[in-house]
Design a protein around this motif. Structure first.
Motif, PDB file in Angstrom:
ATOM      1  N   ALA A 167      -6.880   9.114  -0.577  1.00  0.00           N
ATOM      2  CA  ALA A 167      -7.075   9.684  -1.920  1.00  0.00           C
ATOM      3  C   ALA A 167      -5.855   9.416  -2.799  1.00  0.00           C
ATOM      4  O   ALA A 167      -4.746   9.840  -2.502  1.00  0.00           O
ATOM      5  N   GLY A 168      -6.067   8.684  -3.875  1.00  0.00           N
ATOM      6  CA  GLY A 168      -5.010   8.399  -4.837  1.00  0.00           C
ATOM      7  C   GLY A 168      -4.042   7.308  -4.418  1.00  0.00           C
ATOM      8  O   GLY A 168      -3.051   7.056  -5.114  1.00  0.00           O
ATOM      9  N   ASP A 169      -4.300   6.646  -3.294  1.00  0.00           N
ATOM     10  CA  ASP A 169      -3.410   5.568  -2.847  1.00  0.00           C
ATOM     11  C   ASP A 169      -3.429   4.414  -3.844  1.00  0.00           C
ATOM     12  O   ASP A 169      -4.433   4.163  -4.520  1.00  0.00           O
ATOM     13  N   LYS A 170      -2.305   3.711  -3.918  1.00  0.00           N
ATOM     14  CA  LYS A 170      -2.169   2.591  -4.835  1.00  0.00           C
ATOM     15  C   LYS A 170      -1.975   1.305  -4.033  1.00  0.00           C
ATOM     16  O   LYS A 170      -1.124   1.226  -3.157  1.00  0.00           O
ATOM     17  N   ILE A 171      -2.794   0.299  -4.367  1.00  0.00           N
ATOM     18  CA  ILE A 171      -2.671  -1.032  -3.772  1.00  0.00           C
ATOM     19  C   ILE A 171      -2.066  -1.926  -4.855  1.00  0.00           C
ATOM     20  O   ILE A 171      -2.611  -2.051  -5.944  1.00  0.00           O
ATOM     21  N   THR A 172      -0.931  -2.553  -4.543  1.00  0.00           N
ATOM     22  CA  THR A 172      -0.280  -3.469  -5.477  1.00  0.00           C
ATOM     23  C   THR A 172      -0.335  -4.867  -4.872  1.00  0.00           C
ATOM     24  O   THR A 172       0.029  -5.074  -3.721  1.00  0.00           O
ATOM     25  N   ILE A 173      -0.798  -5.813  -5.683  1.00  0.00           N
ATOM     26  CA  ILE A 173      -0.862  -7.214  -5.270  1.00  0.00           C
ATOM     27  C   ILE A 173       0.164  -7.984  -6.090  1.00  0.00           C
ATOM     28  O   ILE A 173       0.214  -7.857  -7.313  1.00  0.00           O
ATOM     29  N   GLN A 174       0.980  -8.781  -5.417  1.00  0.00           N
ATOM     30  CA  GLN A 174       1.962  -9.636  -6.078  1.00  0.00           C
ATOM     31  C   GLN A 174       1.691 -11.079  -5.672  1.00  0.00           C
ATOM     32  O   GLN A 174       1.728 -11.404  -4.486  1.00  0.00           O
ATOM     33  N   ILE A 231       0.863  -1.186   0.000  1.00  0.00           N
ATOM     34  CA  ILE A 231       0.000   0.000   0.000  1.00  0.00           C
ATOM     35  C   ILE A 231       0.896   1.231   0.000  1.00  0.00           C
ATOM     36  O   ILE A 231       1.750   1.392   0.875  1.00  0.00           O
ATOM     37  N   GLU A 232       0.678   2.097  -1.013  1.00  0.00           N
ATOM     38  CA  GLU A 232       1.460   3.321  -1.149  1.00  0.00           C
ATOM     39  C   GLU A 232       0.536   4.520  -1.236  1.00  0.00           C
ATOM     40  O   GLU A 232      -0.538   4.438  -1.850  1.00  0.00           O
ATOM     41  N   ASN A 233       0.977   5.641  -0.650  1.00  0.00           N
ATOM     42  CA  ASN A 233       0.236   6.897  -0.780  1.00  0.00           C
ATOM     43  C   ASN A 233       0.374   7.421  -2.203  1.00  0.00           C
ATOM     44  O   ASN A 233       1.204   6.950  -2.982  1.00  0.00           O
TER      45      ASN A 233
END
Length: 189
Positions: free
Chosen positions: A167-174, A133-135
């Motif tokens: 707002a605008g956070d990115k969730i990356t799944i690996q 999880i990144e802002n």
């Protein structure tokens, strides 16, 4: 391709007969097929990539079945009656990366203890599912491994950090499988 069962003439036969047919053995079966034609011209770039990928899968499978635990895992899914060996399963596993089918963010509100649901499938077995999880500015909020749910298909990640600005956070799944094939999928909040 024809299959010969209990035929005293073709039993155990293997090899090419003229330029017409080829006999081969798969388990206890004799397989009869049309002789392959010689390739004309050089392989395309895509064909070269496919050949290289298949060679990697063969190397992986040969190595995997040398390890007793890994071989046992693949043997549990082998089907000798249909001539599918642990080796065949290992080759297929290397050639097929996991697929991230769904990311469910409906229960994630940025609070510690919130969950993210992920549906991941693989032709053999999903080994790990990691959540990052990144802002919006790219700073890391948290990352960690999801846990498999009781249905064996869904993975659940439980947040460990408060995230006050979604707002605008990115969730990356690996997602990775046994041969370490990696699939990645991103979703914005």
């Amino acid at each position: 391709m024809a299959e010969s069962k209990n035929n005293i003439i073709t039993h155990g036969l293997s090899g090419k007969v003229g330029d017409i047919i080829v006999f081969s053995q798969r388990g206890s079966k004799t397989i009869v097929s049309k002789a392959p034609k010689e390739r004309s011209g050089a392989p395309t770039e895509k064909q070269k990539q496919h050949i290289a990928r298949f060679q990697e899968a063969i190397i992986y499978a040969k190595t995997a079945i040398k390890d007793a635990a890994t071989k046992a895992m693949y043997e549990a899914n082998a089907d000798p009656q249909n001539n599918i060996s642990a080796y065949n399963i290992a080759v297929a596993d290397m050639l097929n990366a996991p697929k991230i089918e769904e990311i469910n963010l409906s229960l994630y509100t940025g609070k510690k203890g919130d969950s993210i649901g992920i549906k991941v499938i693989d032709d053999f077995k999903v080994a790990t599912v990691k959540v990052i999880i990144e802002n919006a500015d790219g700073t890391l909020v948290e990352e960690g491994n999801a846990k498999i749910s009781t249905n064996g298909l869904d993975w659940i990640y439980t947040a460990t950090t408060e995230n006050t600005d979604l707002a605008g956070d990115k969730i990356t799944i690996q997602a990775t499988d046994i041969p370490d094939n990696l699939t990645e999928k991103e979703q914005l909040l």
